[in-house]
Design an enzyme around this catalytic site. Structure first.
Site, PDB file in Angstrom:
ATOM      1  N   LYS A  22       0.828  -1.357   0.564  1.00 17.27           N
ATOM      2  CA  LYS A  22      -0.257  -0.288  -0.023  1.00 17.27           C
ATOM      3  C   LYS A  22       0.912   1.636  -0.184  1.00 17.27           C
ATOM      4  CE  LYS A  22      -1.987   1.327   3.846  1.00 17.27           C
ATOM      5  NZ  LYS A  22      -1.743   3.181   4.586  1.00 17.27           N
ATOM      6  N   ASN A  23       2.226   1.458   0.648  1.00 19.22           N
ATOM      7  CA  ASN A  23       2.501   1.893   1.281  1.00 19.22           C
ATOM      8  C   ASN A  23       3.467   2.689   0.040  1.00 19.22           C
ATOM      9  OD1 ASN A  23       1.116   2.879   3.130  1.00 19.22           O
ATOM     10  ND2 ASN A  23       2.763   2.424   4.494  1.00 19.22           N
ATOM     11  N   CYS A 116      -4.641  13.039  13.153  1.00 17.99           N
ATOM     12  CA  CYS A 116      -5.566  10.744  12.991  1.00 17.99           C
ATOM     13  C   CYS A 116      -5.382  10.231  13.936  1.00 17.99           C
ATOM     14  CB  CYS A 116      -4.949   9.868  11.613  1.00 17.99           C
ATOM     15  SG  CYS A 116      -3.733  10.400  12.127  1.00 17.99           S
ATOM     16  N   ARG A 121       0.107  14.446  12.929  1.00 16.43           N
ATOM     17  CA  ARG A 121       0.880  15.152  11.630  1.00 16.43           C
ATOM     18  C   ARG A 121       1.325  15.901  10.725  1.00 16.43           C
ATOM     19  NH1 ARG A 121      -0.888   9.314  10.648  1.00 16.43           N
ATOM     20  NH2 ARG A 121       1.121   9.234   8.867  1.00 16.43           N
ATOM     21  N   SER A 163      11.232  12.226   7.040  1.00 19.45           N
ATOM     22  CA  SER A 163      10.434  11.563   6.637  1.00 19.45           C
ATOM     23  C   SER A 163       9.918  11.379   5.272  1.00 19.45           C
ATOM     24  CB  SER A 163       9.235  13.377   6.436  1.00 19.45           C
ATOM     25  OG  SER A 163       7.750  13.449   5.874  1.00 19.45           O
ATOM     26  N   ASP A 305       5.275   0.629  11.950  1.00 21.07           N
ATOM     27  CA  ASP A 305       4.202  -0.079  11.510  1.00 21.07           C
ATOM     28  C   ASP A 305       3.510  -0.707  12.026  1.00 21.07           C
ATOM     29  OD1 ASP A 305       3.788   1.928   8.084  1.00 21.07           O
ATOM     30  OD2 ASP A 305       3.725   2.593  10.022  1.00 21.07           O
ATOM     31  N   ARG A 397      -8.908  -0.760   4.972  1.00 19.13           N
ATOM     32  CA  ARG A 397      -7.802   1.221   4.895  1.00 19.13           C
ATOM     33  C   ARG A 397      -6.414  -0.422   4.118  1.00 19.13           C
ATOM     34  NH1 ARG A 397      -6.702   6.117   7.663  1.00 19.13           N
ATOM     35  NH2 ARG A 397      -5.257   6.273   5.751  1.00 19.13           N
TER      36      ARG A 397
HETATM   37  C1  EPZ Z   1       4.447   7.067   6.124  1.00 22.55           C
HETATM   38  O1  EPZ Z   1       3.870   8.209   7.004  1.00 22.55           O
HETATM   39  C2  EPZ Z   1       3.977   5.963   6.274  1.00 22.55           C
HETATM   40  N1  EPZ Z   1       2.313   5.782   5.792  1.00 22.55           N
HETATM   41  C3  EPZ Z   1       3.435   5.514   7.414  1.00 22.55           C
HETATM   42  O2  EPZ Z   1       2.634   4.672   7.478  1.00 22.55           O
HETATM   43  C4  EPZ Z   1       4.610   5.444   8.695  1.00 22.55           C
HETATM   44  O3  EPZ Z   1       4.167   4.611   9.970  1.00 22.55           O
HETATM   45  C5  EPZ Z   1       5.137   6.610   8.388  1.00 22.55           C
HETATM   46  O4  EPZ Z   1       5.750   6.350   6.800  1.00 22.55           O
HETATM   47  C6  EPZ Z   1       7.048   6.462   8.868  1.00 22.55           C
HETATM   48  O5  EPZ Z   1       7.320   4.750   8.241  1.00 22.55           O
HETATM   49  C7  EPZ Z   1       2.385   6.064   4.111  1.00 22.55           C
HETATM   50  O6  EPZ Z   1       3.593   5.811   3.215  1.00 22.55           O
HETATM   51  C8  EPZ Z   1       0.985   6.557   3.260  1.00 22.55           C
HETATM   52  P1  EPZ Z   1       6.673  10.514   8.128  1.00 22.55           P
HETATM   53  P2  EPZ Z   1       3.821   9.532   6.665  1.00 22.55           P
HETATM   54  O7  EPZ Z   1       6.606  11.987   7.303  1.00 22.55           O
HETATM   55  O8  EPZ Z   1       5.065   9.842   5.535  1.00 22.55           O
HETATM   56  C9  EPZ Z   1       5.921  13.719  12.103  1.00 22.55           C
HETATM   57  C10 EPZ Z   1       0.416   2.707   7.921  1.00 22.55           C
HETATM   58  O9  EPZ Z   1       0.057   2.165   9.015  1.00 22.55           O
HETATM   59  N2  EPZ Z   1       6.557  14.565  10.018  1.00 22.55           N
HETATM   60  O10 EPZ Z   1       7.823   9.624   7.571  1.00 22.55           O
HETATM   61  O11 EPZ Z   1       3.234  10.832   7.143  1.00 22.55           O
HETATM   62  C11 EPZ Z   1       4.953  13.017  11.317  1.00 22.55           C
HETATM   63  O12 EPZ Z   1       4.316  13.533  12.527  1.00 22.55           O
HETATM   64  C12 EPZ Z   1       0.987   4.420   7.686  1.00 22.55           C
HETATM   65  O13 EPZ Z   1       0.471   2.131   6.908  1.00 22.55           O
HETATM   66  C13 EPZ Z   1       6.395  16.347  10.826  1.00 22.55           C
HETATM   67  O14 EPZ Z   1       6.428  17.222  11.683  1.00 22.55           O
HETATM   68  O15 EPZ Z   1       5.219   9.475   7.823  1.00 22.55           O
HETATM   69  C14 EPZ Z   1       6.099  11.850  12.407  1.00 22.55           C
HETATM   70  O16 EPZ Z   1       6.231  11.861  13.995  1.00 22.55           O
HETATM   71  C15 EPZ Z   1       0.647   5.068   8.993  1.00 22.55           C
HETATM   72  N3  EPZ Z   1       6.464  17.576   9.647  1.00 22.55           N
HETATM   73  C16 EPZ Z   1       7.219  11.128  11.394  1.00 22.55           C
HETATM   74  O17 EPZ Z   1       7.917  12.815  10.844  1.00 22.55           O
HETATM   75  C17 EPZ Z   1       6.229  16.686   7.971  1.00 22.55           C
HETATM   76  O18 EPZ Z   1       6.353  17.224   7.348  1.00 22.55           O
HETATM   77  C18 EPZ Z   1       7.178  10.298  10.057  1.00 22.55           C
HETATM   78  O19 EPZ Z   1       6.228  10.879   9.816  1.00 22.55           O
HETATM   79  C19 EPZ Z   1       6.235  15.022   8.117  1.00 22.55           C
HETATM   80  C20 EPZ Z   1       6.099  14.135   9.408  1.00 22.55           C
END
Ligand code: EPZ
Length: 417
Positions: A22-23, A116, A121, A163, A305, A397
């Site tokens: 999915k991701n 969420c 987020r 990120s 995850d 989802r």
């Molecule tokens: C991706 O989310 C995945 N989703 C998430 O999977 C996964 O948990 C996450 O990466 C971490 O591996 C998809 O790929 C669709 P991040 P993403 O940006 O991109 C903070 C699932 O269950 N952050 O690496 O949103 C954020 O709040 C989902 O499949 C900021 O502060 O993750 C978090 O604490 C859940 N500012 C951390 O970084 C930003 O602009 C990691 O977020 C972006 C992120």
């Protein structure tokens, strides 16, 4: 709202073929916005988030032809660059369209994704890094509006945190920016490598994916391409943990075990017995599982995850365990529900203290976020008696018809309206 009922004391029989990720599929679907040619994607998982993303892409004018787990997208005739709240609120990954829309239209308006269950987020890293390519943003009335006053120009960008989403947004936008973009402290997840592979097939010039430095040389336009989505390493990890928990001899197929290293290392330290082959992993039943202390971390660390699923396993270990959630600020919603099933878990700041030697007993529980929900399924498989899991749309989802997928491996699991 659907619920599922699981008969406890089940085990898994035979094997499972792991579906596409999915991701990985979500950003690759979005990358179709960058091109005026067909993008054909194979091995797409049949999950709700994919349906939501296709609906969002269609709202911009992308033509989508879907046959089972293959989809052909064409974004030649885009007609809209506004992503409205109703579509965006369902899925955080909608923010990934921001960069590609800016690359095509030079302006875009996206409803703020909002928080969420697992945290606020924010999208500050997305906006700050895209600004360094020449985008001006303003946030008003719950929307983020981006404008490229002149043109997108490559730059050297250092991410404050690796990120995943911000790295993906940046890579896609940089593909059509003038000159070279260097992303430092980029996310190294395998899904980033898959996105880069798909973009390179479209004619993008990208190097370094999977490392902490990714270099993208902008091109004028992209060409027709085919791509097969990588396997879903989180679904694979979920089934591996399920097999260990239920003491099943079970084979997880269509995987690349090198992308599951951190889970394999943790399970081996816990004395789980795994036979690792290149494209499959066989779980061998073992009576003794030891407790362990771990932290979640960006790839290649232990994936956030799989935190909820690992917590359910830790309840069955011979000793106590700790798991610290270092990625999201509120990803322990499954704790209260696991405790309803007989666990004894306490949360102190970002750490869960898990007592071992638990005997799960069936109960009514509530699903919250995608991965928390599946940890309840795993516990239910090991529980005395029946478990009813409410609000199952969270599971839908990210897991294909879990009652069928899991049901085909032995357990008695039924869905009720
Ligand atoms: C991706 O989310 C995945 N989703 C998430 O999977 C996964 O948990 C996450 O990466 C971490 O591996 C998809 O790929 C669709 P991040 P993403 O940006 O991109 C903070 C699932 O269950 N952050 O690496 O949103 C954020 O709040 C989902 O499949 C900021 O502060 O993750 C978090 O604490 C859940 N500012 C951390 O970084 C930003 O602009 C990691 O977020 C972006 C992120």
């Amino acid at each position: 709202m659907d619920k599922i009922i699981i008969d406890g004391k089940s085990n898994l029989i035979g094997s499972i073929d792991i579906p596409g990720s999915k991701n990985a599929a979500l950003p690759i679907l979005v990358s179709s916005l960058l091109s005026k040619k067909n993008l054909k994607i194979h091995n797409i998982p049949e999950v709700q988030d994919i349906k939501s993303m296709i609906q969002l892409l269609k709202s911009f004018g992308v033509s989508v032809i879907k046959k089972e787990n293959e989809v052909i997208l064409n974004a030649k005739n885009l007609k809209n660059n506004i992503a409205d709240y109703d579509l965006v609120r369902k899925m955080r990954a909608s923010i990934l369209v921001l960069g590609p829309l800016l690359a095509r239209f030079k302006k875009a308006t996206i409803s703020l994704p909002g928080g969420c269950a697992i945290g606020t987020r924010p999208i500050d890293i997305h906006l700050d890094s895209l600004s360094q390519l020449g985008v001006k943003f303003k946030i008003e009335n719950g929307f983020v509006k981006g404008v490229v006053e002149k043109e997108l120009v490559g730059s050297k960008i250092i991410l404050p945190f690796p990120s995943v989403g911000a790295t993906e947004n940046l890579i896609m936008t940089a593909c059509l920016s003038k000159g070279t973009t260097i992303i430092k402290n980029s996310a190294k997840e395998p899904e980033i490598i898959d996105l880069a592979k798909s973009l390179i097939a479209m004619g993008a010039k990208i190097s370094g994916s999977g490392t902490n430095t990714i270099i993208i040389k902008g091109v004028q336009n992209l060409k027709e391409a085919n791509h097969k989505i990588m396997f879903d390493r989180i679904t694979a990890g979920t089934f591996i943990i399920a097999a260990v928990m239920t003491k099943s001899k079970f084979k997880i197929q269509n995987v690349n075990s090198k992308y599951l290293k951190s889970l394999i290392q943790v399970l081996s330290k816990m004395k789980a017995k795994l036979k690792i082959q290149k494209n499959s992993i066989i779980v061998v039943p073992t009576s003794k599982i030891n407790g362990i202390n771990i932290n979640t971390a960006p790839y290649p660390g232990f994936p956030t995850d799989l935190q909820a699923q690992m917590m359910a396993l830790m309840c069955l270990a011979k000793g106590n365990s700790k798991i610290s959630e270092k990625i999201f600020e509120n990803r322990f919603l499954h704790v209260a529900e696991l405790n309803r099933l007989g666990a004894n878990i306490k949360v102190v700041k970002d750490t869960a203290l898990i007592e071992g030697n638990v005997r799960f007993r069936g109960a009514q529980v509530m699903a919250s976020d995608l991965r928390a929900s599946v940890s309840l399924v795993l516990a239910a498989l090991c529980a005395e008696g029946k478990t009813v899991i409410n609000r199952v749309y969270h599971l839908d989802r990210g897991y294909e018809k879990i009652e069928k997928t899991l049901g085909n491996c032995g357990p008695t699991i039924t869905r009720k309206k």
